[in-house]
Design an enzyme around this catalytic site. Structure first.
Site, PDB file in Angstrom:
ATOM      1  N   TYR A   1      -9.993 -10.712  -6.943  1.00  0.00           N
ATOM      2  CA  TYR A   1      -8.692 -11.222  -8.304  1.00  0.00           C
ATOM      3  C   TYR A   1      -9.150 -12.069  -9.179  1.00  0.00           C
ATOM      4  O   TYR A   1      -8.355 -11.865 -10.011  1.00  0.00           O
ATOM      5  CB  TYR A   1      -7.839 -10.926  -7.929  1.00  0.00           C
ATOM      6  CG  TYR A   1      -7.217  -9.471  -7.233  1.00  0.00           C
ATOM      7  CD1 TYR A   1      -6.930  -7.977  -7.252  1.00  0.00           C
ATOM      8  CD2 TYR A   1      -7.002  -9.884  -5.677  1.00  0.00           C
ATOM      9  CE1 TYR A   1      -7.075  -6.836  -7.281  1.00  0.00           C
ATOM     10  CE2 TYR A   1      -6.814  -8.159  -5.150  1.00  0.00           C
ATOM     11  CZ  TYR A   1      -6.584  -7.019  -5.311  1.00  0.00           C
ATOM     12  OH  TYR A   1      -6.120  -5.818  -4.862  1.00  0.00           O
TER      13      TYR A   1
ATOM     14  N   HIS B   1      -3.020   1.738  -5.421  1.00  0.00           N
ATOM     15  CA  HIS B   1      -3.823   0.907  -5.229  1.00  0.00           C
ATOM     16  C   HIS B   1      -4.049   0.374  -6.741  1.00  0.00           C
ATOM     17  O   HIS B   1      -3.865  -1.256  -6.866  1.00  0.00           O
ATOM     18  CB  HIS B   1      -5.043   0.931  -4.595  1.00  0.00           C
ATOM     19  CG  HIS B   1      -4.988   0.771  -3.311  1.00  0.00           C
ATOM     20  ND1 HIS B   1      -4.551   0.817  -2.093  1.00  0.00           N
ATOM     21  CD2 HIS B   1      -5.808  -0.657  -2.856  1.00  0.00           C
ATOM     22  CE1 HIS B   1      -5.270  -0.165  -1.393  1.00  0.00           C
ATOM     23  NE2 HIS B   1      -5.628  -0.834  -1.732  1.00  0.00           N
TER      24      HIS B   1
ATOM     25  N   ARG C   1       1.372  -1.530  -0.222  1.00  0.00           N
ATOM     26  CA  ARG C   1       0.422   0.169   0.046  1.00  0.00           C
ATOM     27  C   ARG C   1       0.851   1.057  -0.716  1.00  0.00           C
ATOM     28  O   ARG C   1       2.098   0.940   0.493  1.00  0.00           O
ATOM     29  CB  ARG C   1      -0.731  -0.124   1.215  1.00  0.00           C
ATOM     30  CG  ARG C   1      -1.940  -1.255   1.256  1.00  0.00           C
ATOM     31  CD  ARG C   1      -2.709  -1.305   2.477  1.00  0.00           C
ATOM     32  NE  ARG C   1      -3.018  -2.076   2.908  1.00  0.00           N
ATOM     33  CZ  ARG C   1      -3.230  -4.091   3.533  1.00  0.00           C
ATOM     34  NH1 ARG C   1      -1.861  -3.638   4.079  1.00  0.00           N
ATOM     35  NH2 ARG C   1      -3.188  -4.654   3.698  1.00  0.00           N
TER      36      ARG C   1
ATOM     37  N   ARG D   1      -1.099  -1.648  -6.892  1.00  0.00           N
ATOM     38  CA  ARG D   1      -1.753  -2.742  -6.040  1.00  0.00           C
ATOM     39  C   ARG D   1      -2.336  -4.510  -6.761  1.00  0.00           C
ATOM     40  O   ARG D   1      -1.815  -5.450  -6.370  1.00  0.00           O
ATOM     41  CB  ARG D   1      -1.604  -2.257  -4.772  1.00  0.00           C
ATOM     42  CG  ARG D   1      -2.394  -3.662  -3.912  1.00  0.00           C
ATOM     43  CD  ARG D   1      -2.727  -3.004  -2.358  1.00  0.00           C
ATOM     44  NE  ARG D   1      -3.547  -3.416  -1.791  1.00  0.00           N
ATOM     45  CZ  ARG D   1      -2.607  -4.118  -0.498  1.00  0.00           C
ATOM     46  NH1 ARG D   1      -1.290  -4.586  -0.117  1.00  0.00           N
ATOM     47  NH2 ARG D   1      -3.560  -4.841   0.698  1.00  0.00           N
TER      48      ARG D   1
ATOM     49  N   LYS E   1      -1.590  -2.641   8.106  1.00  0.00           N
ATOM     50  CA  LYS E   1      -3.107  -2.225   8.955  1.00  0.00           C
ATOM     51  C   LYS E   1      -3.041  -2.813  10.231  1.00  0.00           C
ATOM     52  O   LYS E   1      -2.081  -3.533  10.668  1.00  0.00           O
ATOM     53  CB  LYS E   1      -4.012  -2.178   7.919  1.00  0.00           C
ATOM     54  CG  LYS E   1      -3.830  -1.720   6.926  1.00  0.00           C
ATOM     55  CD  LYS E   1      -6.113  -2.217   5.945  1.00  0.00           C
ATOM     56  CE  LYS E   1      -6.345  -1.111   5.296  1.00  0.00           C
ATOM     57  NZ  LYS E   1      -7.299  -1.792   4.403  1.00  0.00           N
TER      58      LYS E   1
ATOM     59  N   HIS F   1      -3.924  -9.118   3.218  1.00  0.00           N
ATOM     60  CA  HIS F   1      -5.211  -8.996   4.070  1.00  0.00           C
ATOM     61  C   HIS F   1      -5.411 -10.179   4.295  1.00  0.00           C
ATOM     62  O   HIS F   1      -4.641 -11.513   4.985  1.00  0.00           O
ATOM     63  CB  HIS F   1      -5.932 -10.192   2.425  1.00  0.00           C
ATOM     64  CG  HIS F   1      -6.029  -8.951   1.188  1.00  0.00           C
ATOM     65  ND1 HIS F   1      -6.501  -9.261   0.337  1.00  0.00           N
ATOM     66  CD2 HIS F   1      -6.019  -7.359   1.113  1.00  0.00           C
ATOM     67  CE1 HIS F   1      -6.179  -8.226  -1.151  1.00  0.00           C
ATOM     68  NE2 HIS F   1      -5.917  -7.245  -0.146  1.00  0.00           N
TER      69      HIS F   1
END
Length: 301
Positions: free
Chosen positions: A280, A245, A149, A248, A173, A271
């Site tokens: 995806y 993004h 990110r 990404r 995150k 994730h």
């Protein structure tokens, strides 16, 4: 309104200290809460204890009238639900009116990605004889080569780069750490930048431990990275939109198209849930169909 602002500030402190939320998440939450406060004022509601289910329905109706996406509305609801949960814990309110509000069904949009030919144009625009060109090339190679990110790229420090193992230590995150490998193109770009470009950009020895610096020698911000990418697209004479993004998304899509398994891509992207990575597969299913239609002898008459 002072009480409302005070409660918001306490919640922001909670996000920073207890939840280790990223600066981007905190900024989004602040904007969502301030927007809700503005709606309360317009509706002559002065306390969070006055908010009930019927008021929330009017609020949601207003959001729909603004034609916000279901994803944006869900994020605002999630933010306000967390806000009230915190206020309940701190005994500012006695109930959470957002608990029984149903989240809008997600749209699950297919992520936008670059085709490999488009990326080749981007990789050719940087002036590798200049410090800024070397920095920009290293940023592009890392964003596409690792799928990180932009907020993770912004926070990288020199000590996070391990050339012996060709891996990066990335803080995602919730400050969760993960190691991401990088390839030979990114390695070459990074070594060039660290040996030459960064030493030119830094104004004072030891002034910043951040990997990427701006033209004044200070840490490069996420906004600065987005500006760099926009300029690279313009210099490449491409008529496409770019956002970090999208790189990404391209990283994940190209890995899956190349045969990588979903669990590995999930780990690389950081994730928490596999469902976040599964968006995806919509893209790769289209490619699989093309391969089948063009390759199988009984696919077409």
């Amino acid at each position: 309104m002072t009480t409302l602002l005070h409660q918001k500030e306490l919640f922001v402190e909670y996000l920073q200290i207890e939840k280790n939320a990223s600066s981007l998440t905190i900024e989004q939450y602040k904007n969502d809460i301030e927007g809700f406060f503005g709606f309360m004022t317009a509706e002559n509601i002065h306390s969070l204890t006055e908010v009930d289910f019927s008021f929330i329905r009017v609020y949601l109706s207003t959001l729909h009238d603004k034609e916000l996406s279901r994803r944006s509305i869900s994020r605002k609801l999630s933010c306000l639900r967390s806000f009230y949960r915190f206020l309940e814990r701190e005994r500012y309110v006695t109930n959470n009116p957002f608990l029984n509000v149903r989240m809008p069904k997600s749209e699950n949009p297919i992520p936008e990605f670059f085709y490999e030919e488009e990326l080749e144009h981007l990789f050719e625009v940087s002036d590798l004889s200049s410090p800024l060109g070397q920095r920009n090339q290293a940023i592009l190679e890392l964003l596409y080569g690792t799928g990180m990110r932009v907020s993770e790229c912004e926070q990288l420090e020199i000590k996070d780069v391990d050339f012996s193992l060709t891996t990066l230590l990335v803080r995602g995150k919730g400050r969760k750490e993960r190691f991401i490998p990088f390839g030979s193109f990114a390695e070459e770009a990074l070594k060039r930048y660290l040996k030459d470009g960064r030493n030119t950009l830094i104004k004072e020895e030891g002034a910043s431990s951040r990997l990427f610096l701006n033209n004044r020698g200070g840490p490069l911000t996420a906004r600065g990275i987005r500006t760099i990418l926009d300029k690279m697209v313009k210099d490449a004479a491409l008529t496409i939109d770019i956002h970090p993004h999208k790189l990404r998304h391209s990283f994940a899509t190209h890995l899956l198209n190349g045969g990588a398994d979903l669990r590995s891509v999930q780990e690389l992207l950081g994730h928490e849930h596999l469902s976040s990575t599964q968006i995806y597969t919509h893209v790769t299913k289209d490619r699989l169909k093309d391969v089948y239609m063009n390759s199988h002898p009984r696919a077409n008459k």
